[in-house]
Write a protein that holds these residues in place. Structure first.
Motif, PDB file in Angstrom:
ATOM      1  N   GLU A 124       0.834  -1.208   0.000  1.00  0.00           N
ATOM      2  CA  GLU A 124       0.000   0.000   0.000  1.00  0.00           C
ATOM      3  C   GLU A 124       0.869   1.259   0.000  1.00  0.00           C
ATOM      4  O   GLU A 124       0.798   2.073   0.914  1.00  0.00           O
ATOM      5  CB  GLU A 124      -0.943  -0.026   1.204  1.00  0.00           C
ATOM      6  N   PHE A 125       1.665   1.385  -1.060  1.00  0.00           N
ATOM      7  CA  PHE A 125       2.580   2.522  -1.153  1.00  0.00           C
ATOM      8  C   PHE A 125       2.318   3.295  -2.439  1.00  0.00           C
ATOM      9  O   PHE A 125       2.134   2.721  -3.508  1.00  0.00           O
ATOM     10  CB  PHE A 125       4.034   2.058  -1.092  1.00  0.00           C
ATOM     11  N   SER A 126       2.326   4.616  -2.317  1.00  0.00           N
ATOM     12  CA  SER A 126       1.949   5.523  -3.391  1.00  0.00           C
ATOM     13  C   SER A 126       3.044   5.627  -4.456  1.00  0.00           C
ATOM     14  O   SER A 126       4.230   5.676  -4.132  1.00  0.00           O
ATOM     15  CB  SER A 126       1.686   6.904  -2.768  1.00  0.00           C
ATOM     16  N   ILE A 127       2.619   5.651  -5.731  1.00  0.00           N
ATOM     17  CA  ILE A 127       3.575   5.809  -6.827  1.00  0.00           C
ATOM     18  C   ILE A 127       3.126   6.947  -7.742  1.00  0.00           C
ATOM     19  O   ILE A 127       1.935   7.177  -7.945  1.00  0.00           O
ATOM     20  CB  ILE A 127       3.761   4.510  -7.640  1.00  0.00           C
ATOM     21  N   ASP A 128       4.117   7.659  -8.284  1.00  0.00           N
ATOM     22  CA  ASP A 128       3.848   8.759  -9.208  1.00  0.00           C
ATOM     23  C   ASP A 128       3.758   8.235 -10.637  1.00  0.00           C
ATOM     24  O   ASP A 128       4.737   7.701 -11.171  1.00  0.00           O
ATOM     25  CB  ASP A 128       4.963   9.802  -9.133  1.00  0.00           C
ATOM     26  N   ILE A 129       2.580   8.398 -11.246  1.00  0.00           N
ATOM     27  CA  ILE A 129       2.419   8.084 -12.665  1.00  0.00           C
ATOM     28  C   ILE A 129       2.640   9.346 -13.499  1.00  0.00           C
ATOM     29  O   ILE A 129       3.435   9.383 -14.427  1.00  0.00           O
ATOM     30  CB  ILE A 129       1.018   7.508 -12.941  1.00  0.00           C
ATOM     31  N   ASP A 130       1.908  10.395 -13.130  1.00  0.00           N
ATOM     32  CA  ASP A 130       2.025  11.708 -13.762  1.00  0.00           C
ATOM     33  C   ASP A 130       1.408  12.711 -12.793  1.00  0.00           C
ATOM     34  O   ASP A 130       0.920  12.315 -11.730  1.00  0.00           O
ATOM     35  CB  ASP A 130       1.355  11.728 -15.148  1.00  0.00           C
ATOM     36  N   GLU A 138      -2.135   3.992  -5.455  1.00  0.00           N
ATOM     37  CA  GLU A 138      -1.471   3.250  -4.379  1.00  0.00           C
ATOM     38  C   GLU A 138      -1.759   1.770  -4.576  1.00  0.00           C
ATOM     39  O   GLU A 138      -2.758   1.256  -4.070  1.00  0.00           O
ATOM     40  CB  GLU A 138      -1.979   3.721  -3.019  1.00  0.00           C
ATOM     41  N   PRO A 139      -0.918   1.078  -5.344  1.00  0.00           N
ATOM     42  CA  PRO A 139      -1.135  -0.367  -5.510  1.00  0.00           C
ATOM     43  C   PRO A 139      -1.114  -1.077  -4.157  1.00  0.00           C
ATOM     44  O   PRO A 139      -0.493  -0.615  -3.203  1.00  0.00           O
ATOM     45  CB  PRO A 139       0.047  -0.800  -6.386  1.00  0.00           C
ATOM     46  N   ASP A 140      -1.790  -2.212  -4.106  1.00  0.00           N
ATOM     47  CA  ASP A 140      -1.824  -2.953  -2.849  1.00  0.00           C
ATOM     48  C   ASP A 140      -0.446  -3.477  -2.467  1.00  0.00           C
ATOM     49  O   ASP A 140      -0.071  -3.471  -1.289  1.00  0.00           O
ATOM     50  CB  ASP A 140      -2.832  -4.097  -2.943  1.00  0.00           C
ATOM     51  N   VAL A 141       0.306  -3.964  -3.442  1.00  0.00           N
ATOM     52  CA  VAL A 141       1.676  -4.422  -3.214  1.00  0.00           C
ATOM     53  C   VAL A 141       2.505  -4.006  -4.418  1.00  0.00           C
ATOM     54  O   VAL A 141       2.037  -4.086  -5.557  1.00  0.00           O
ATOM     55  CB  VAL A 141       1.754  -5.954  -3.023  1.00  0.00           C
ATOM     56  N   VAL A 142       3.740  -3.556  -4.181  1.00  0.00           N
ATOM     57  CA  VAL A 142       4.655  -3.252  -5.283  1.00  0.00           C
ATOM     58  C   VAL A 142       6.010  -3.886  -5.012  1.00  0.00           C
ATOM     59  O   VAL A 142       6.430  -4.021  -3.856  1.00  0.00           O
ATOM     60  CB  VAL A 142       4.844  -1.732  -5.506  1.00  0.00           C
ATOM     61  N   ILE A 143       6.667  -4.285  -6.096  1.00  0.00           N
ATOM     62  CA  ILE A 143       8.075  -4.660  -6.053  1.00  0.00           C
ATOM     63  C   ILE A 143       8.835  -3.513  -6.696  1.00  0.00           C
ATOM     64  O   ILE A 143       8.521  -3.116  -7.832  1.00  0.00           O
ATOM     65  CB  ILE A 143       8.333  -5.975  -6.802  1.00  0.00           C
ATOM     66  N   VAL A 144       9.816  -2.969  -5.982  1.00  0.00           N
ATOM     67  CA  VAL A 144      10.507  -1.765  -6.455  1.00  0.00           C
ATOM     68  C   VAL A 144      12.018  -1.928  -6.347  1.00  0.00           C
ATOM     69  O   VAL A 144      12.514  -2.782  -5.600  1.00  0.00           O
ATOM     70  CB  VAL A 144      10.069  -0.513  -5.653  1.00  0.00           C
ATOM     71  N   LEU A 145      12.728  -1.094  -7.093  1.00  0.00           N
ATOM     72  CA  LEU A 145      14.177  -1.037  -6.971  1.00  0.00           C
ATOM     73  C   LEU A 145      14.546  -0.470  -5.605  1.00  0.00           C
ATOM     74  O   LEU A 145      14.070   0.602  -5.213  1.00  0.00           O
ATOM     75  CB  LEU A 145      14.767  -0.158  -8.071  1.00  0.00           C
TER      76      LEU A 145
END
Length: 201
Positions: free
Chosen positions: A76-82, A88-95
């Motif tokens: 549940e972490f926010s990501i910038d698209i534009d 805020e996807p429920d789960v993300v895999i990130v660098l």
């Protein structure tokens, strides 16, 4: 005789001309937790079901356990698209190197390797239609959509077609999800809805 409704202490934020921006999410006071920005509009999270909570915990735990050192799993972490879209996807895999510190509130979409959404009744059209289009256009390579099919978890897996910037379906998984991307995983999906049994004695 008419009865006047009781005044509410809560004042909903009034959007500016042109809608909210991604930066506004960090500035608007008293927003409910997990508020998203979709096309300049605020989207508030609804109360979650037991299935939704169990699915989030399952994927966060297992994806994190298998992740290579350079990747990190966030829930549940926010990501910038534009500027108009900060979901805020429920789960993300990130660098991992995109994480600057404990006070960080968002990540750029280009740092995201997989976005996972667990579908709720109120989020069905967003998770099936709106968000996948935005995630694909942002270049997020992998998208998983998890649905509750009469108490059983079903995972719809998609991979980005780089020329068209659209998602191509690569599999539908019910009891077991085995894949080599974004890294090797072998998941028993029946754990999501299995009831815990107290030990005897």
């Amino acid at each position: 005789m008419s009865v006047r409704p009781e005044a509410s202490d809560h004042h909903w934020p009034i959007p500016p001309a042109g809608g909210w921006t991604a930066d506004d999410l960090d500035r608007i006071p008293r927003l409910p937790p997990h508020t998203e920005l979709i096309d300049g509009s605020l989207v508030f999270a609804s109360p979650q079901t037991v299935f939704h909570t169990r699915a989030l915990s399952f994927f966060e735990r297992h994806l994190d356990a298998a992740a290579p050192p350079h990747l990190e799993v966030l829930r549940e972490f926010s990501i910038d698209i534009d500027p108009q879209n900060r979901p805020e996807p429920d789960v993300v895999i990130v660098l991992g190197d995109a994480i600057a510190g404990p006070g960080q509130t968002r990540l750029p979409a280009e740092a995201v390797k997989l976005a996972l959404e667990v579908v709720s009744p109120e989020s069905r059209s967003r998770d099936r239609e709106t968000k996948p289009v935005k995630y694909a256009r942002a270049g997020i390579r992998h998208y998983w959509r998890v649905e509750n099919d009469e108490g059983r978890a079903v995972v719809y897996v998609f991979e980005l077609e780089p020329v068209s910037r659209t998602y191509a379906p690569t599999g539908i998984f019910r009891d077991r999800l085995k894949t080599s991307v974004p890294y090797p995983l072998d998941l028993d999906l029946t754990e999501i809805t299995a009831r815990r049994v107290a030990p005897e004695g």
